[in-house]
Design a protein around this motif. Structure first.
Motif, PDB file in Angstrom:
ATOM      1  N   VAL A  71       3.663   6.140  -6.777  1.00  0.00           N
ATOM      2  CA  VAL A  71       3.715   4.856  -6.060  1.00  0.00           C
ATOM      3  C   VAL A  71       5.160   4.508  -5.716  1.00  0.00           C
ATOM      4  O   VAL A  71       5.485   4.158  -4.573  1.00  0.00           O
ATOM      5  CB  VAL A  71       3.079   3.726  -6.898  1.00  0.00           C
ATOM      6  N   CYS A  74       6.449   6.615  -2.927  1.00  0.00           N
ATOM      7  CA  CYS A  74       5.907   6.182  -1.636  1.00  0.00           C
ATOM      8  C   CYS A  74       6.586   4.908  -1.158  1.00  0.00           C
ATOM      9  O   CYS A  74       6.907   4.767   0.033  1.00  0.00           O
ATOM     10  CB  CYS A  74       4.396   5.967  -1.736  1.00  0.00           C
ATOM     11  N   LEU A 226      -3.271   4.332  -5.305  1.00  0.00           N
ATOM     12  CA  LEU A 226      -1.958   4.682  -4.769  1.00  0.00           C
ATOM     13  C   LEU A 226      -1.589   3.817  -3.569  1.00  0.00           C
ATOM     14  O   LEU A 226      -0.515   3.201  -3.536  1.00  0.00           O
ATOM     15  CB  LEU A 226      -1.945   6.164  -4.368  1.00  0.00           C
ATOM     16  N   SER A 227      -2.458   3.761  -2.578  1.00  0.00           N
ATOM     17  CA  SER A 227      -2.131   3.016  -1.363  1.00  0.00           C
ATOM     18  C   SER A 227      -2.080   1.517  -1.622  1.00  0.00           C
ATOM     19  O   SER A 227      -1.204   0.814  -1.098  1.00  0.00           O
ATOM     20  CB  SER A 227      -3.137   3.335  -0.248  1.00  0.00           C
ATOM     21  N   ALA A 229      -1.410  -0.106  -4.536  1.00  0.00           N
ATOM     22  CA  ALA A 229      -0.212  -0.440  -5.312  1.00  0.00           C
ATOM     23  C   ALA A 229       1.037  -0.344  -4.447  1.00  0.00           C
ATOM     24  O   ALA A 229       1.955  -1.162  -4.560  1.00  0.00           O
ATOM     25  CB  ALA A 229      -0.094   0.487  -6.526  1.00  0.00           C
ATOM     26  N   THR A 230       1.071   0.646  -3.565  1.00  0.00           N
ATOM     27  CA  THR A 230       2.218   0.781  -2.662  1.00  0.00           C
ATOM     28  C   THR A 230       2.329  -0.420  -1.737  1.00  0.00           C
ATOM     29  O   THR A 230       3.423  -0.981  -1.535  1.00  0.00           O
ATOM     30  CB  THR A 230       2.092   2.071  -1.831  1.00  0.00           C
TER      31      THR A 230
END
Length: 329
Positions: A71, A74, A226-227, A229-230
């Protein structure tokens, strides 16, 4: 969603046999508890499948620390103007495409932030393109033609050995790019090509080798976390509310007004009026409502405190903007 136009070479029986010999993944082993699968009725089948699925969450939760590291990678990539690319085939690639596509209406995040590349191109989203995953050259071509210096490349491969993904990761590493792998094979051969390896140990599938099941669920959970949290770290939320949503239909417009009400306690009519005065900007409307300020002042404050992941505890800048207005008007 994009892909290389390179045609996959024909797969010979020898190729298939050699691939089988190198495919060492728990998902290819027979599940000891489902040998009688075809003898079960509907209820027995459902209970067996869902019972096996219960192990997926535990397997994914065990990857919290390495996932957090990815994360941050990213976030750093996007904050520096780069793009996060996911590359996959079959179920894995389709899940990556789905996740990237949903970031637009949810977080107003376009393909300049997250972009998915599916082996076989757009057509493979609906119908399997035979042999597309076997072309390492096609994966390498994606990186050569569509990945810039400073971008990040994530391979998504349940088996952890997909040639298409291997080609992409090899090409990315040769250029010094940050790489990652999301797989359901703890012994994934491609892990050596990844700076961040997320290897979910989901065990054998209920139907041997059907990685659209537990392996797919694990990958879906990891991609979602992932997306999301990013996006939160990039300032796309205030508290647990979406503030960069693209209100492209009636449902999203209503959700936007409701979010403003939930965040500020304002009456719906006032929230809707302030949102219109703010030109549809949720950030500006929220600052105005929280600070009980006029929209022009809220706009100025919001522009002084733009989203910044380096701002601890307030990446969106909403709290800082409101505090500035309350102190100085």
């Amino acid at each position: 969603m994009t892909s290389s136009d390179a045609d996959p070479r024909p797969v010979t029986p020898q190729d298939a046999w050699e691939a089988l010999l190198t495919l060492d993944s728990p998902t290819e082993q027979r599940h000891p508890g489902t040998a009688d699968l075809d003898t079960l009725g509907a209820e027995g089948l459902v209970r067996t499948i869902l019972g096996a699925d219960a192990a997926v969450v535990t397997a994914v939760q065990a990857l919290a620390q390495p996932l957090a590291g990815l994360v941050e990678a990213c976030v750093g990539t996007i904050a520096a103007g780069g793009t996060v690319h996911s590359v996959g085939a079959g179920t894995s690639g389709r899940l990556a495409v789905l996740d990237a596509a949903e970031l637009g209406p949810t977080f107003n995040a376009g393909s300049d932030l997250f972009r998915a590349h599916l082996a076989g191109g757009d057509a493979a989203m609906l119908v399997a393109v035979e042999g597309a995953e076997d072309s390492a050259e096609a994966g390498a071509q994606v990186v050569a033609e569509q990945v810039r210096d400073g971008d990040l490349v994530i391979g998504v491969a349940a088996s952890g050995r997909t040639p298409y993904v291997r080609g992409a990761l090899e090409a990315a590493r040769s250029r010094g790019l940050v790489t990652a792998l999301i797989s359901a094979n703890p012994a994934a051969p491609l892990a050596s090509l990844a700076d961040h390896a997320l290897l979910a140990d989901v065990g054998p599938e209920v139907v041997t080798g059907s990685t659209r099941m537990k392996a797919g669920t694990a990958q879906k959970l990891l991609l979602n976390a992932l997306s999301t949290a990013t996006m939160v770290r990039l300032g796309k939320t205030y508290s647990n509310l979406m503030i960069d949503v693209r209100p492209s239909n009636e449902k999203l417009v209503a959700r936007t007004v409701r979010m403003l009400v939930q965040a500020s306690g304002a009456q719906p009519e006032r929230a809707h009026r302030v949102l219109e005065e703010a030109g549809g900007s949720v950030r500006i409307a929220l600052v105005a409502l929280l600070a009980d300020a006029e929209v022009p002042a809220a706009r100025s404050a919001a522009e002084r405190f733009l989203p910044d992941p380096a701002r601890s505890g307030d990446p969106a800048g909403i709290r800082a903007a409101v505090e500035a207005l309350r102190r100085h008007g």
